[in-house]
Design a protein around this motif. Structure first.
Motif, PDB file in Angstrom:
ATOM      1  N   ALA A 169       0.640  -1.133   0.089  1.00 42.43           N
ATOM      2  CA  ALA A 169       0.001   0.015  -0.064  1.00 42.43           C
ATOM      3  C   ALA A 169       0.845   1.197   0.081  1.00 42.43           C
ATOM      4  CB  ALA A 169      -0.758   0.021   1.209  1.00 42.43           C
ATOM      5  N   ASP A 229     -13.192  -2.636   9.544  1.00 48.34           N
ATOM      6  CA  ASP A 229     -13.620  -2.626   8.149  1.00 48.34           C
ATOM      7  C   ASP A 229     -12.975  -1.577   7.271  1.00 48.34           C
ATOM      8  OD1 ASP A 229     -14.622  -5.079   8.209  1.00 48.34           O
ATOM      9  OD2 ASP A 229     -16.664  -4.384   8.339  1.00 48.34           O
ATOM     10  N   THR A 233      -9.499  -0.517   4.771  1.00 43.89           N
ATOM     11  CA  THR A 233      -8.446  -1.255   3.713  1.00 43.89           C
ATOM     12  C   THR A 233      -6.984  -0.497   4.131  1.00 43.89           C
ATOM     13  OG1 THR A 233      -8.310   0.316   2.087  1.00 43.89           O
ATOM     14  CG2 THR A 233     -10.103  -1.413   1.785  1.00 43.89           C
ATOM     15  N   LEU A 234      -6.058  -1.556   4.011  1.00 38.94           N
ATOM     16  CA  LEU A 234      -4.808  -0.762   4.115  1.00 38.94           C
ATOM     17  C   LEU A 234      -4.531   0.491   3.455  1.00 38.94           C
ATOM     18  CD1 LEU A 234      -2.729  -4.143   4.544  1.00 38.94           C
ATOM     19  CD2 LEU A 234      -3.683  -2.746   6.498  1.00 38.94           C
ATOM     20  N   ARG A 235      -4.912   0.450   2.134  1.00 36.11           N
ATOM     21  CA  ARG A 235      -4.557   1.722   1.276  1.00 36.11           C
ATOM     22  C   ARG A 235      -5.527   2.844   1.790  1.00 36.11           C
ATOM     23  NH1 ARG A 235      -4.598   1.826  -4.635  1.00 36.11           N
ATOM     24  NH2 ARG A 235      -6.734   1.192  -4.731  1.00 36.11           N
ATOM     25  N   GLY A 266     -13.763  -0.065  -0.515  1.00 40.42           N
ATOM     26  CA  GLY A 266     -14.000  -0.596   0.668  1.00 40.42           C
ATOM     27  C   GLY A 266     -15.535  -0.825   1.011  1.00 40.42           C
TER      28      GLY A 266
END
Ligand code: SAM
Length: 305
Positions: free
Chosen positions: A11, A33, A35-37, A128
């Motif tokens: 990421a 919930d 995301t890593l990005r 997401g």
């Protein structure tokens, strides 16, 4: 030998251009919930355009992020877009988030995206959570195609008018609804589409009191009424589309039921024939049956003209 990067390194390693609007999905209930990005871009952004700066400030604090913010909500989206564009002109990375889920889906974001693109800047999606996709993912095989309709009009008359043309819609339909209108909306769906169609009521997705109930439109209001707790929280409703063709004759029951609420049998058959191209005689016979099923007397005699 090359070593595999961790997902977080991946990421970070991606190029995130400056002077760009990042449209970032945030959780719909469960803080984990994200995301890593999304986390990386929120940390990298110079500024965050948020539907509600207080809510977003609290969410970001849970991830250890604090940024300057611009309020971009339903009532100021166009003006706020100009401010965002000024910051993009200065070479900033701006992240856009809504209160929950994916911006632009029944949430502010779409007008901002249009304005930013029109001003010549890049827009990058950070996918997401969305309540729409979350509910559909557990709906089952009867929802192979769908139409997203978001919130229905809050007033009964406008809601019925919005539902009427959808009675013959062949695809599943997805609606959002708030707790104070959930019972009347499910009843309105039953009135418009008939009692037999399947419905999935997805409540409080990803949260402590998550509930998924599947039944028919006739059963829906009863299920909700049985326990006041079932009417609390946030809802996605997935409703089965109009039945497919049966033995060469299309089943137009849902459409006829709606029309019969407004006009006599003969008129209902005439309108249904015009709308569907099916035989007026067949529709007339079926409309009569439906009228009798509903326990009503004939208000007219004879055959269709
Ligand atoms: N942008 C969001 C998305 O991507 O799903 C939707 C925002 S819209 C203003 C809020 C509506 O989404 C709620 O009234 C409800 O219908 C639905 N919703 C949001 N979170 C939900 C959840 N956790 N469970 C069920 N429905 C939810």
């Amino acid at each position: 030998m090359t070593s595999l990067s961790s997902p977080f390194e991946l990421a970070q390693a991606q190029h995130y251009p400056a002077a760009t609007l990042y449209v970032v999905a945030t959780p719909i209930g469960n803080t984990a919930d994200i995301t890593l990005r999304a986390l990386h871009v929120l940390g990298l952004a110079d500024r965050i355009a948020a539907e509600d700066t207080r809510n977003t400030g609290q969410l970001l604090a849970r991830y250890g992020i604090s940024k300057p913010m611009i309020a971009v909500h339903e009532h100021n989206e166009r003006e706020a877009a100009q401010r965002v564009i000024e910051h993009l002109c200065a070479g900033e990375r701006v992240a856009c988030v809504s209160d929950a889920g994916t911006p632009g889906i029944s949430d502010p974001g779409a007008k901002l995206v249009d304005a930013v693109r029109e001003a010549g800047f890049q827009v990058v999606p950070m996918p997401g959570a969305s309540a729409l996709a979350t509910a559909l993912s557990v709906a089952g095989d009867w929802v192979s195609t769908f139409t997203f309709l978001g919130f229905l009009p809050p007033k009964a008359k406008q809601r019925a008018s919005a539902l009427q043309p959808l009675a013959a819609h062949a695809h599943a339909m997805v609606f959002y609804e708030a707790p104070h209108r959930i019972v009347e909306t499910v009843q309105a769906l039953a009135d418009a589409f008939g009692p037999a169609r399947r419905i999935l009521i997805a409540r409080e997705l990803t949260k402590l009191h998550e509930a998924l109930w599947r039944g028919t439109l006739a059963e829906g209001p009863t299920w909700l009424a049985e326990d006041a707790n079932r009417q609390r929280g946030e809802f996605v409703l997935v409703v089965e589309g109009a039945p497919a063709q049966t033995s060469g004759d299309e089943n137009h029951d849902a459409l006829l039921r709606v029309l019969l609420q407004e006009v006599p049998v003969k008129g209902a058959a005439k309108l249904a024939a015009a709308l569907t191209g099916a035989s007026r005689n067949t529709l007339y016979a079926r409309a009569l049956e439906l009228k009798h099923e509903g326990g009503e007397e004939d208000e007219e005699g004879g055959e269709p003209d």
